[in-house]
Scaffold this active site. Sequence first.
Site, PDB file in Angstrom:
ATOM      1  N   HIS A 162      -7.187   0.905  -6.507  1.00  0.00           N
ATOM      2  CA  HIS A 162      -7.413   0.002  -5.367  1.00  0.00           C
ATOM      3  C   HIS A 162      -8.038  -1.286  -5.932  1.00  0.00           C
ATOM      4  O   HIS A 162      -9.198  -1.597  -5.683  1.00  0.00           O
ATOM      5  CB  HIS A 162      -8.332   0.681  -4.360  1.00  0.00           C
ATOM      6  CG  HIS A 162      -8.342   0.044  -2.998  1.00  0.00           C
ATOM      7  ND1 HIS A 162      -7.542  -1.030  -2.667  1.00  0.00           N
ATOM      8  CD2 HIS A 162      -9.051   0.337  -1.879  1.00  0.00           C
ATOM      9  CE1 HIS A 162      -7.762  -1.361  -1.409  1.00  0.00           C
ATOM     10  NE2 HIS A 162      -8.669  -0.555  -0.911  1.00  0.00           N
TER      11      HIS A 162
ATOM     12  N   ASP B  35     -17.271   6.816  -1.530  1.00  0.00           N
ATOM     13  CA  ASP B  35     -16.026   6.673  -0.773  1.00  0.00           C
ATOM     14  C   ASP B  35     -15.770   8.021  -0.097  1.00  0.00           C
ATOM     15  O   ASP B  35     -16.454   9.013  -0.404  1.00  0.00           O
ATOM     16  CB  ASP B  35     -14.891   6.301  -1.746  1.00  0.00           C
ATOM     17  CG  ASP B  35     -13.545   6.085  -1.056  1.00  0.00           C
ATOM     18  OD1 ASP B  35     -13.528   5.874   0.178  1.00  0.00           O
ATOM     19  OD2 ASP B  35     -12.503   6.131  -1.743  1.00  0.00           O
TER      20      ASP B  35
ATOM     21  N   ARG C 290     -13.428  -8.985   0.980  1.00  0.00           N
ATOM     22  CA  ARG C 290     -12.022  -8.658   0.740  1.00  0.00           C
ATOM     23  C   ARG C 290     -11.156  -9.909   0.933  1.00  0.00           C
ATOM     24  O   ARG C 290     -10.233 -10.159   0.183  1.00  0.00           O
ATOM     25  CB  ARG C 290     -11.561  -7.535   1.691  1.00  0.00           C
ATOM     26  CG  ARG C 290     -12.168  -6.166   1.420  1.00  0.00           C
ATOM     27  CD  ARG C 290     -11.767  -5.607   0.056  1.00  0.00           C
ATOM     28  NE  ARG C 290     -10.341  -5.653  -0.137  1.00  0.00           N
ATOM     29  CZ  ARG C 290      -9.485  -4.708   0.281  1.00  0.00           C
ATOM     30  NH1 ARG C 290      -9.952  -3.637   0.870  1.00  0.00           N
ATOM     31  NH2 ARG C 290      -8.184  -4.836   0.057  1.00  0.00           N
TER      32      ARG C 290
ATOM     33  N   GLN D  91      -9.827  -4.106  -3.795  1.00  0.00           N
ATOM     34  CA  GLN D  91     -11.160  -3.683  -3.360  1.00  0.00           C
ATOM     35  C   GLN D  91     -12.172  -3.937  -4.475  1.00  0.00           C
ATOM     36  O   GLN D  91     -13.277  -4.446  -4.223  1.00  0.00           O
ATOM     37  CB  GLN D  91     -11.123  -2.179  -3.012  1.00  0.00           C
ATOM     38  CG  GLN D  91     -12.456  -1.622  -2.591  1.00  0.00           C
ATOM     39  CD  GLN D  91     -12.905  -2.138  -1.233  1.00  0.00           C
ATOM     40  OE1 GLN D  91     -12.154  -2.076  -0.282  1.00  0.00           O
ATOM     41  NE2 GLN D  91     -14.120  -2.649  -1.143  1.00  0.00           N
TER      42      GLN D  91
ATOM     43  N   ARG E  70       0.886  -1.178   0.000  1.00  0.00           N
ATOM     44  CA  ARG E  70       0.000   0.000   0.000  1.00  0.00           C
ATOM     45  C   ARG E  70       0.914   1.214   0.000  1.00  0.00           C
ATOM     46  O   ARG E  70       1.667   1.409   0.959  1.00  0.00           O
ATOM     47  CB  ARG E  70      -0.923  -0.025   1.218  1.00  0.00           C
ATOM     48  CG  ARG E  70      -1.663   1.272   1.433  1.00  0.00           C
ATOM     49  CD  ARG E  70      -2.784   1.146   2.442  1.00  0.00           C
ATOM     50  NE  ARG E  70      -3.925   0.473   1.864  1.00  0.00           N
ATOM     51  CZ  ARG E  70      -5.151   0.464   2.400  1.00  0.00           C
ATOM     52  NH1 ARG E  70      -5.386   1.102   3.532  1.00  0.00           N
ATOM     53  NH2 ARG E  70      -6.138  -0.163   1.818  1.00  0.00           N
TER      54      ARG E  70
ATOM     55  N   CYS F   1     -16.363   1.283   0.280  1.00  0.00           N
ATOM     56  CA  CYS F   1     -15.198   0.438   0.557  1.00  0.00           C
ATOM     57  C   CYS F   1     -14.829   0.455   2.039  1.00  0.00           C
ATOM     58  O   CYS F   1     -14.170  -0.455   2.521  1.00  0.00           O
ATOM     59  CB  CYS F   1     -14.018   0.888  -0.294  1.00  0.00           C
ATOM     60  SG  CYS F   1     -13.623   2.634  -0.088  1.00  0.00           S
TER      61      CYS F   1
HETATM   62  N1  NVA Z   1      -9.945   6.544  -1.365  1.00  0.00           N
HETATM   63  C1  NVA Z   1      -9.589   6.084  -0.042  1.00  0.00           C
HETATM   64  C2  NVA Z   1      -9.835   4.621   0.071  1.00  0.00           C
HETATM   65  C3  NVA Z   1      -9.565   4.021   1.424  1.00  0.00           C
HETATM   66  C4  NVA Z   1      -9.776   2.540   1.461  1.00  0.00           C
HETATM   67  C5  NVA Z   1      -8.134   6.428   0.237  1.00  0.00           C
HETATM   68  O1  NVA Z   1      -7.308   6.294  -0.671  1.00  0.00           O
HETATM   69  O2  NVA Z   1      -7.821   6.837   1.354  1.00  0.00           O
HETATM   70  N1   CP Z   2     -11.333  -0.636   2.121  1.00  0.00           N
HETATM   71  C1   CP Z   2     -10.073  -0.587   2.600  1.00  0.00           C
HETATM   72  O1   CP Z   2      -9.106  -0.663   1.868  1.00  0.00           O
HETATM   73  O2   CP Z   2      -9.989  -0.446   3.959  1.00  0.00           O
HETATM   74  P1   CP Z   2      -8.646  -0.239   4.799  1.00  0.00           P
HETATM   75  O3   CP Z   2      -8.095   1.114   4.431  1.00  0.00           O
HETATM   76  O4   CP Z   2      -9.062  -0.330   6.221  1.00  0.00           O
HETATM   77  O5   CP Z   2      -7.687  -1.313   4.412  1.00  0.00           O
END
Ligand code: NVA
Ligand code: CP
Length: 300
Positions: free
Chosen positions: A127, A218, A286, A130, A100, A258
């Site tokens: 992502h 989101d 997931r 997801q 990540r 998500c």
């Molecule tokens: N768009 C959000 C998704 C979190 C799972 C982010 O990137 O923070």
């Molecule tokens: N949906 C998702 O990616 O959640 P987290 O940021 O908690 O991993």
Amino acid sequence: MTDFLEVDDLSPAALNRVLDRAAAWKAAPERVEQVLAGKGVALLFEKPSARTRSSTEMAVVGLGGHPIYIRPEEVGFDVRESVEDIARTLGSYCSVLTARVFDHQTLYRMADAVAVPVVNLLSDRAHPCQAVADLLTLRERLGSLDGRRLVFVGDGNNVAASLAFAAALTGMELVVASPPGYELDDDVVDRARNAGGAVDVVNDAFDAVKNADAVYTDVWTSMGDEDQADVRRAAFAAYQVNAALMAATGNDALFLHCLPAHRGEEVTSEVLDGPTSVVWQQAENRMHAARALLPELLEM
Ligand code: NVA
Ligand code: CP
């Protein structure tokens, strides 16, 4: 060996295989194959996570492997040593590297440095894990996805971009309704359309959700953009998914998110906890999605 940096790194056939395997193993966990027995999977995180870390760890355990979670301060991407040197080191112990990251380029650099598959666990651009879980959830609820109408309301962000490719590969129509200046990137739209996707970018959320089979939102401010939170809260105020917007679908449309959700911002608790919300099913999926994806990437 296939990297999974974006959903369209899988062919439509491979994506279908993953979804079929996820459904089959979810229904009959005793059939899960121990394809990672004796193998390690590295999980490198530059940002926080609840679902992604835990679901990926449990997927690896379910496949008989050993997950190695690595906090940002433990490796120090390009601070303690270069991204490439980290990837090479971990790639010599592990059969898959997952990460990540803030900058999507970091994933390309990792992928170029190692022979093992690299999996995107969220970047600024995408992502994809997801999106696979979301497809599994939508299939469970709607059956065939071909011709279904999914409307994403909010920021044209990483989650929306991966949904564009997920829709393109499965024949769903995707409409992304965002405030001016926060639309889905043109290059994502072009690529999704070139892959056969029916993707539309609009500004009017109420108009967009008409006849939707599912509405997705989101957070308005993604991880890494926190300094823009106030400006974004103002820009997105008219894009909250609430009972009035859900009623405008004219359907008992499903609600997806998500997570994590900011209740009272992008979605009201009434909708998030409402009868058509499938957010907990998405969260559970997931793990099922990740467990089905890893063997595909390792061609097992
Ligand atoms: N768009 C959000 C998704 C979190 C799972 C982010 O990137 O923070
Ligand atoms: N949906 C998702 O990616 O959640 P987290 O940021 O908690 O991993």
